[in-house]
Each structure stands twice: as structure tokens, then as C-alpha cells.
Design a protein around this motif. Sequence first.
Motif, PDB file in Angstrom:
ATOM      1  N   MET A 334       0.878  -1.176   0.000  1.00  0.00           N
ATOM      2  CA  MET A 334       0.000   0.000   0.000  1.00  0.00           C
ATOM      3  C   MET A 334       0.910   1.219   0.000  1.00  0.00           C
ATOM      4  O   MET A 334       1.757   1.374   0.886  1.00  0.00           O
ATOM      5  N   ALA A 335       0.743   2.056  -1.021  1.00  0.00           N
ATOM      6  CA  ALA A 335       1.641   3.207  -1.197  1.00  0.00           C
ATOM      7  C   ALA A 335       0.879   4.521  -1.046  1.00  0.00           C
ATOM      8  O   ALA A 335      -0.353   4.553  -1.118  1.00  0.00           O
ATOM      9  N   SER A 336       1.629   5.588  -0.842  1.00  0.00           N
ATOM     10  CA  SER A 336       1.045   6.922  -0.748  1.00  0.00           C
ATOM     11  C   SER A 336       0.571   7.376  -2.125  1.00  0.00           C
ATOM     12  O   SER A 336       1.201   7.053  -3.137  1.00  0.00           O
ATOM     13  N   GLY A 337      -0.501   8.144  -2.165  1.00  0.00           N
ATOM     14  CA  GLY A 337      -0.978   8.724  -3.417  1.00  0.00           C
ATOM     15  C   GLY A 337       0.119   9.570  -4.039  1.00  0.00           C
ATOM     16  O   GLY A 337       0.756  10.355  -3.358  1.00  0.00           O
ATOM     17  N   GLY A 379       6.331   7.670   3.987  1.00  0.00           N
ATOM     18  CA  GLY A 379       7.156   7.257   2.855  1.00  0.00           C
ATOM     19  C   GLY A 379       6.297   6.977   1.650  1.00  0.00           C
ATOM     20  O   GLY A 379       5.058   7.101   1.718  1.00  0.00           O
ATOM     21  N   GLY A 380       6.934   6.597   0.552  1.00  0.00           N
ATOM     22  CA  GLY A 380       6.212   6.259  -0.679  1.00  0.00           C
ATOM     23  C   GLY A 380       5.500   4.927  -0.516  1.00  0.00           C
ATOM     24  O   GLY A 380       4.290   4.813  -0.631  1.00  0.00           O
ATOM     25  N   ARG A 381       6.305   3.913  -0.215  1.00  0.00           N
ATOM     26  CA  ARG A 381       5.691   2.627   0.094  1.00  0.00           C
ATOM     27  C   ARG A 381       5.430   2.632   1.602  1.00  0.00           C
ATOM     28  O   ARG A 381       6.341   2.832   2.400  1.00  0.00           O
ATOM     29  N   GLN A 412      -2.862   3.991  -2.474  1.00  0.00           N
ATOM     30  CA  GLN A 412      -2.957   3.293  -3.759  1.00  0.00           C
ATOM     31  C   GLN A 412      -2.242   1.951  -3.657  1.00  0.00           C
ATOM     32  O   GLN A 412      -1.197   1.837  -3.013  1.00  0.00           O
ATOM     33  N   TYR A 413      -2.849   0.981  -4.302  1.00  0.00           N
ATOM     34  CA  TYR A 413      -2.223  -0.347  -4.338  1.00  0.00           C
ATOM     35  C   TYR A 413      -2.699  -1.064  -5.585  1.00  0.00           C
ATOM     36  O   TYR A 413      -3.753  -0.754  -6.132  1.00  0.00           O
ATOM     37  N   ARG A 414      -1.884  -1.994  -6.044  1.00  0.00           N
ATOM     38  CA  ARG A 414      -2.286  -2.774  -7.205  1.00  0.00           C
ATOM     39  C   ARG A 414      -3.288  -3.841  -6.796  1.00  0.00           C
ATOM     40  O   ARG A 414      -3.201  -4.393  -5.708  1.00  0.00           O
TER      41      ARG A 414
END
Length: 424
Positions: A334-337, A379-381, A412-414
Motif C-alpha cells: 500500500m503506497a502513498s498517493g 514514505g512512498g511505500r 494506492q495499491y495494485r
Amino acid sequence: MNVLVIGGGGREHTIVWKLAQSPKVKKLYAIPGGPGMMGLAECVPMDVTNLEGLAQWAETHAIDLTVVGPEAPLVAGLVDVFEAHGLKAFGPKAKAAEIEGSKIFSKELMEKYHVPTAFFKVCDSLDEAKAYVREKGAPIVIKADGLAAGKGVVVAMTEKEALEALEEMMGQEHRFGSAGSRVVIEEFMEGEECSLLCFTDGKTIVPMIPAQDHKRVFDGDKGPNTGGMGAYAPAPVMTEALKQKTLDTIIRPVIDALEKEGRPYSGCLYAGLMISGDSIKVVEFNCRFGDPETQAVLPLFDGDLAEVMYACATGTLRPDMVKWKSGAAVCVVMASGGYPGSYPKGIAITGLEEASKLEDVVVFHAGTKEVDGQIVTNGGRVLGVTAVDETIAKAKERAYGAVERIHFEGAQYRKDIAWRALNR
Ligand code: AMP
Ligand code: GLY
């Protein structure tokens, strides 16, 4: 044993989580660590670039084994400094870590020892590089020489893209500083990627379960490259026969070559591979565990990680020490927008506790921080949500069930992690 883990990302959280299960570990520390490690390790906020300072700290705290997560301290010589203090550490010394630290060293080593990899040329000047790209045409791959935090590789689908990348790396802008003064230009390889991580003490080599990363930010492998948006293991693309071929034609020759070159390698050797039919070639080597591959591989590990790592650091590794559970693991990042571009920090995360309570689910923290008792993004991730189950399909369902309970603004996540395995 008193064990120290260097690093604070999702990979290091996973290593700490597994080490904490070892009956051999008396006390666990992490520098700098992170909020996910709370209750597992004592986190010590120290500068990881001050290698002397770290070694002195380790001496004072009677550390029996230090495990280095990220590449930068390995390439900078952390293990060398620790050894000079008589301290044991898991990871290669600086001269061996160059296999990741310098793309040119790595490619030239593979060429010299006939290890299968993409055809390449090293270019020292922008003019030479541009001329080579014009000669070869696209698709073509451009790699900055030094560590560039995973961002030094451009897979150019058009000649224009390749020339722009060169301009950016080698021209006035010098985006990667000294890492961009020389580049490797290499043949574009088609196929399916696979990461094979191996434990080694420099002589004995024991492979881990093969894993697959998802580098692109969006579903269907679209959008820019990232540090990795998810992983799963085992990766069915790596059959037993291919694994044996990888060990015989890639891993063993490279470990022996490094020894021969006076750069004996121990720790985790990560081979990034491109598989096409029964052809297998090296994309890159990393001198450390993969992130997020570790979050999918170590939950399946069924031995004593502290014992294995200590054995790697002391030349006493035996294949029977490394055991695996049956089943599969899927990790969804799960990553930051905005990631991998710019993104906000400090956003409150909810649902962590609820997700962590689910059976066979672990939420690894990659970029979080605690502010007044609240976990926020940092962080990003941000998180790696891993689930283990009998099959990849079941592990995937379980992982996404956990992801759905976790919320932060812009997350955001795939949605398609493990699609290649499931499409087979
Ligand atoms: P690296 O940092 O060398 O692993 O490169 C990052 C990513 O770029 C890899 O995981 C691949 O997806 C892609 N890549 C690197 N080299 C090649 C190549 N020669 N052919 C095709 N894709 C590549
Ligand atoms: N997941 C890719 C890496 O760790 O380099």
C-alpha cells in the motif's frame, strides 16, 4: 544471541519479525527501526552512515550478530568496519557488495565468467552513448553506474526516450550525481522476471523460494517503475529445472568468481532474472534481500533465521538449516498517493490492528511513523500486507481482505498482485 538489524523499511520489519521467532535470539535491536517493530525489537535512532559509531554501539551492547538490510551501508563497508572490530555481520563486505554498487563491475564480472546476461556496452561520454543508442535502436535499456535508489534504470521503448534518458543522466542536469558519469547501455530482454534470493557463506549456497516482484505502479504492469508494488512466492515461472540451471550457470559461477577476484561473498545474494522458455539471464544482482520479495519469502521460511544468518556470517552454513513451509505467500504494497512521484506524508492510517488480527496475515511497515500514539504515513511505500495460505489464489484473497480494512487518504495499491502466476 543479541542481534542488531540495520534498516527501517518493510524488508527489515520482516527480518526482525522472523528473527524474533528464533529461540536463539535473546535481545533484538533495530537501528533505526520503525513503529512496526514495536514489541519485537528495541529501536535505536542512530545515523546509519556513521559506521564507526555503529560498531562502537554494537560493541557496547554485546551484539553477537548484525544483519544489514539495505544496500547503501553494505556498499559503504559496514561489514568491513564491523569485522575490524571483531563483530560478526550478515552481508557482504564492500568489495563484494560492488556486485550491486556498480552496474559496470557486475556486467564485466558476468562477461568475464560467461554468466548469461544481456549484451552491453559501457559508455563514458554522452556523445559515445548517444551514438551507440542510434546504432542499436530501441527498445534499449540505460543504466546509471552507481547506486541510484532503484531509479537509475530506464527501459526505453523508443530511441527518443533513450536519448532523453542519456541527456538526463550524463548531460548538464546530472540527475544521479557521480552515478551518472558512466552508463551501461544494454540489450532489452523479453520474458518474465523472477527473483531468486540465496543464502551463502561464500562456499555453500542455499536458494530461497523463488519470488516475483511487481515493479510498475499500476495494474497490468503499466506506469513508471517503483521500488516494487507487491510480491508473491513461490513463483511458478521458476520450475525446479530452471532453479537448478540458475544455480549451476549463474549463482555458483558468480560466487566462485567473486572468491577468485579476491572479493569473497557472504550474506544474501539476490539474482534478478529474465526467463524466456528455458533461457535464463541475469537482469541484475543485489547484495541484500529484496524489498518487497522478503515480505513474501520469509513468512514461508521454516528454519531458525538467526541460526542461518549466523552460519552465513561465520562460514558454517549447511543446506539442512534452511527449511520451507508448503503453501504460498502474497504481499500487497500500500503506497502513498502520488508515489513514485511526490507524495504527502503524515497521513493517519486506520484499521492496522483489525487487519493484523486476521489469521495468517502480517502487516509489515515500510514507511510509517508514530505521532502522539497515531501511526501515520512516512514514505512512498507505506505498508506491505502479507498473507499466507495453501495456494497463491487463496493467499491473494486473504491479503486483499486485509488490505480492505486499512485506510489512509490517497492510498494506492495494485489489485492484480500475482496475476502472472494465476494466469498460468
Ligand atoms: P535493475 O535495477 O537492473 O533491476 O532494473 C530495474 C528493472 O528494469 C528490472 O527489474 C527490469 O524490469 C527492467 N530491466 C532492467 N534491465 C533490463 C533489460 N536488459 N531488459 C529488459 N528489462 C530490463
Ligand atoms: N524488489 C526489488 C529490489 O529489492 O531491488
